[in-house]
Design a protein around this motif. Sequence first.
Motif, PDB file in Angstrom:
ATOM      1  N   MET A 210     -13.443 -83.476 -27.329  1.00  0.00           N
ATOM      2  CA  MET A 210     -12.264 -83.798 -26.506  1.00  0.00           C
ATOM      3  C   MET A 210     -12.506 -83.543 -25.022  1.00  0.00           C
ATOM      4  N   ALA A 211     -13.643 -82.941 -24.701  1.00  0.00           N
ATOM      5  CA  ALA A 211     -14.016 -82.696 -23.292  1.00  0.00           C
ATOM      6  C   ALA A 211     -12.854 -82.107 -22.493  1.00  0.00           C
ATOM      7  N   LEU A 212     -12.291 -81.057 -22.992  1.00  0.00           N
ATOM      8  CA  LEU A 212     -11.137 -80.461 -22.315  1.00  0.00           C
ATOM      9  C   LEU A 212     -11.586 -79.787 -21.013  1.00  0.00           C
ATOM     10  N   PRO A 213     -10.830 -79.969 -19.942  1.00  0.00           N
ATOM     11  CA  PRO A 213     -11.257 -79.437 -18.641  1.00  0.00           C
ATOM     12  C   PRO A 213     -10.867 -77.967 -18.476  1.00  0.00           C
ATOM     13  N   LEU A 214     -11.339 -77.124 -19.389  1.00  0.00           N
ATOM     14  CA  LEU A 214     -10.887 -75.724 -19.417  1.00  0.00           C
ATOM     15  C   LEU A 214     -12.077 -74.797 -19.233  1.00  0.00           C
ATOM     16  N   THR A 215     -11.986 -73.888 -18.258  1.00  0.00           N
ATOM     17  CA  THR A 215     -13.090 -72.950 -18.054  1.00  0.00           C
ATOM     18  C   THR A 215     -12.576 -71.513 -18.052  1.00  0.00           C
ATOM     19  N   PRO A 216     -13.368 -70.590 -18.647  1.00  0.00           N
ATOM     20  CA  PRO A 216     -12.953 -69.186 -18.647  1.00  0.00           C
ATOM     21  C   PRO A 216     -13.036 -68.590 -17.242  1.00  0.00           C
ATOM     22  N   HIS A 217     -12.090 -67.741 -16.932  1.00  0.00           N
ATOM     23  CA  HIS A 217     -12.063 -67.096 -15.620  1.00  0.00           C
ATOM     24  C   HIS A 217     -11.867 -65.596 -15.830  1.00  0.00           C
ATOM     25  N   ARG A 218     -12.834 -64.808 -15.373  1.00  0.00           N
ATOM     26  CA  ARG A 218     -12.742 -63.358 -15.582  1.00  0.00           C
ATOM     27  C   ARG A 218     -11.860 -62.721 -14.525  1.00  0.00           C
ATOM     28  N   THR A 219     -11.019 -61.799 -14.949  1.00  0.00           N
ATOM     29  CA  THR A 219     -10.186 -61.071 -13.994  1.00  0.00           C
ATOM     30  C   THR A 219     -10.069 -59.620 -14.449  1.00  0.00           C
ATOM     31  N   ILE A 220      -9.729 -58.736 -13.517  1.00  0.00           N
ATOM     32  CA  ILE A 220      -9.643 -57.313 -13.884  1.00  0.00           C
ATOM     33  C   ILE A 220      -8.267 -56.754 -13.519  1.00  0.00           C
ATOM     34  N   ILE A 221      -7.894 -55.716 -14.256  1.00  0.00           N
ATOM     35  CA  ILE A 221      -6.678 -54.974 -13.917  1.00  0.00           C
ATOM     36  C   ILE A 221      -7.011 -53.482 -13.961  1.00  0.00           C
ATOM     37  N   VAL A 222      -6.227 -52.705 -13.226  1.00  0.00           N
ATOM     38  CA  VAL A 222      -6.439 -51.248 -13.198  1.00  0.00           C
ATOM     39  C   VAL A 222      -5.092 -50.555 -13.345  1.00  0.00           C
ATOM     40  N   TYR A 223      -5.013 -49.621 -14.272  1.00  0.00           N
ATOM     41  CA  TYR A 223      -3.816 -48.790 -14.415  1.00  0.00           C
ATOM     42  C   TYR A 223      -4.011 -47.531 -13.564  1.00  0.00           C
ATOM     43  N   ALA A 224      -3.008 -47.223 -12.739  1.00  0.00           N
ATOM     44  CA  ALA A 224      -3.170 -46.130 -11.777  1.00  0.00           C
ATOM     45  C   ALA A 224      -1.854 -45.377 -11.595  1.00  0.00           C
ATOM     46  N   GLU A 225      -1.974 -44.068 -11.478  1.00  0.00           N
ATOM     47  CA  GLU A 225      -0.809 -43.184 -11.306  1.00  0.00           C
ATOM     48  C   GLU A 225      -0.548 -42.999  -9.807  1.00  0.00           C
ATOM     49  N   PRO A 226       0.647 -43.367  -9.313  1.00  0.00           N
ATOM     50  CA  PRO A 226       0.935 -43.105  -7.892  1.00  0.00           C
ATOM     51  C   PRO A 226       0.959 -41.596  -7.627  1.00  0.00           C
ATOM     52  N   PRO A 227       0.667 -41.193  -6.392  1.00  0.00           N
ATOM     53  CA  PRO A 227       0.717 -39.769  -6.084  1.00  0.00           C
ATOM     54  C   PRO A 227       2.141 -39.227  -6.223  1.00  0.00           C
ATOM     55  N   GLU A 228       2.217 -37.913  -6.443  1.00  0.00           N
ATOM     56  CA  GLU A 228       3.496 -37.236  -6.702  1.00  0.00           C
ATOM     57  C   GLU A 228       4.589 -37.628  -5.686  1.00  0.00           C
ATOM     58  N   HIS A 229       4.226 -37.640  -4.383  1.00  0.00           N
ATOM     59  CA  HIS A 229       5.264 -37.864  -3.371  1.00  0.00           C
ATOM     60  C   HIS A 229       5.784 -39.312  -3.357  1.00  0.00           C
ATOM     61  N   LEU A 230       5.153 -40.200  -4.109  1.00  0.00           N
ATOM     62  CA  LEU A 230       5.657 -41.582  -4.163  1.00  0.00           C
ATOM     63  C   LEU A 230       6.323 -41.900  -5.501  1.00  0.00           C
ATOM     64  N   ARG A 231       6.379 -40.901  -6.386  1.00  0.00           N
ATOM     65  CA  ARG A 231       6.932 -41.187  -7.729  1.00  0.00           C
ATOM     66  C   ARG A 231       8.371 -41.687  -7.644  1.00  0.00           C
ATOM     67  N   ALA A 232       9.180 -41.036  -6.801  1.00  0.00           N
ATOM     68  CA  ALA A 232      10.596 -41.433  -6.703  1.00  0.00           C
ATOM     69  C   ALA A 232      10.699 -42.853  -6.153  1.00  0.00           C
TER      70      ALA A 232
END
Length: 372
Positions: A210-232
């Motif tokens: 079917m020659a589908l025009p689809l290509t894999p694309h790598r992406t990244i995510i990061v889980y991160a804890e904000p510092p204490e003074h920005l929690r609120a």
Amino acid sequence: MRVIVVGAGIVGLSSAYALTKAGADVTVVERGAIPNPLAASTDYHRLIRFAYGDSGGYARRIHEAFEAWRSMWADLGGPQERYYADRGVLSASQEAGDWTDRTRANMDALGIEYERIDGVAALAERFPFLEVANVSYGLLSAGGALMANHILIDLVWWLRGQGAAVLEHSPVETVDAANGAVTLQDGRRVEGDAVLLAAGVETARLLPDMALPLTPHRTIIVYAEPPEHLRAAFANAPCWTHLGGSPALWGMPPIGSLPAKLGASHLGRRDPDMANRAIGHDEMELMRSQYRGRFRDADQFVLRWGQANYWVHAPDERFYLRQADRAFVVSADSGHGFKFGALTGRDVSDALMGDVAIDVVAERLAGLQAAA
Ligand SMILES: Cc1cc2nc3c(=O)[nH]c(=O)nc-3n(C[C@H](O)[C@H](O)[C@H](O)COP(=O)(O)OP(=O)(O)OC[C@H]3O[C@@H](n4cnc5c(N)ncnc54)[C@H](O)[C@@H]3O)c2cc1C
């Protein structure tokens, strides 16, 4: 009508859900466990948003997407908070004509509501976690976080409860489009009247003709804890997409016990081993560097974990539905497909069950349908 659904990401499972509701006899075939860590759909959450740049066709469908989700969740049975965190979505404009500014114009044209927050002082007061020096205005609109893994898990329970077969650890080796059947890697053959191929990055490989025009694309995510003074400041913060400048930043504030999720478009290196989803300290720090100057004290965020994932990129970032004999191929991804999952499932079911012509459904999926 016996339908074999190949792939148990959000598109395959939502289609299986809608097909089952429409009276089809459904078998879902998934190469791994569900949720599969190799699926684009697998993560704690995914954004749903009205903010859509120039893509009026997709922005116009978000109301319908919400309606499809709500009706699905009513069947799945959990409380809405299990499936959705209603936080709103923030974008920021630096200059006239940038992505956020085009989004605002698009929302005006479509009558989509938003709140505009003008000027650095007002933005800094309202969202104290932002560095707003270069920002002209903020755009806050409806949306939030779809709790992806909960939705996937509950869909499988629901399908099994309705008598659908869900085969895990059963990689499909070949699709027999002429007969509506598939052959598994272990040699078993599963017969049906139609096959729906919703195999994410593997879709094009399984039906190469079917020659589908689809290509894999790598992406990244990061889980991160904000510092204490920005929690609120983050306590009831909105999700974000496009905070001005390049690359486009997107992500989630802390939700429940989850840390914030940091994302950025077109970030991350190439990796020939697509099964390798681990990312190292270097890529986690690369993500942090994108947030310097955009989030206050980005250097004080504690980076918890990160991962790589793949989406299937179509050249124009639209969704595809094609048919070859008794095989239907759906790719509703390009990095923005989860939010439409329930609606895509409905669309696909309409086409397979013959309720709506496939060309009409394909146009809807491509976001090309004319305004009502
Ligand atoms: C990091 C990241 C962030 C994203 N953020 C958002 C967002 O905020 N909002 C949004 O709307 N979208 C977002 N997306 C896009 C969205 O996640 C995808 O569009 C959507 O999940 C695609 O679902 P799918 O079912 O088509 O594919 P997948 O989830 O990849 O599902 C395909 C399934 O097919 C299975 N499969 C493959 N080959 C075979 C085989 N041979 N036999 C049997 N099974 C097979 C796979 O194991 C997999 O389970 C994001 C994507 C990524 C990667």
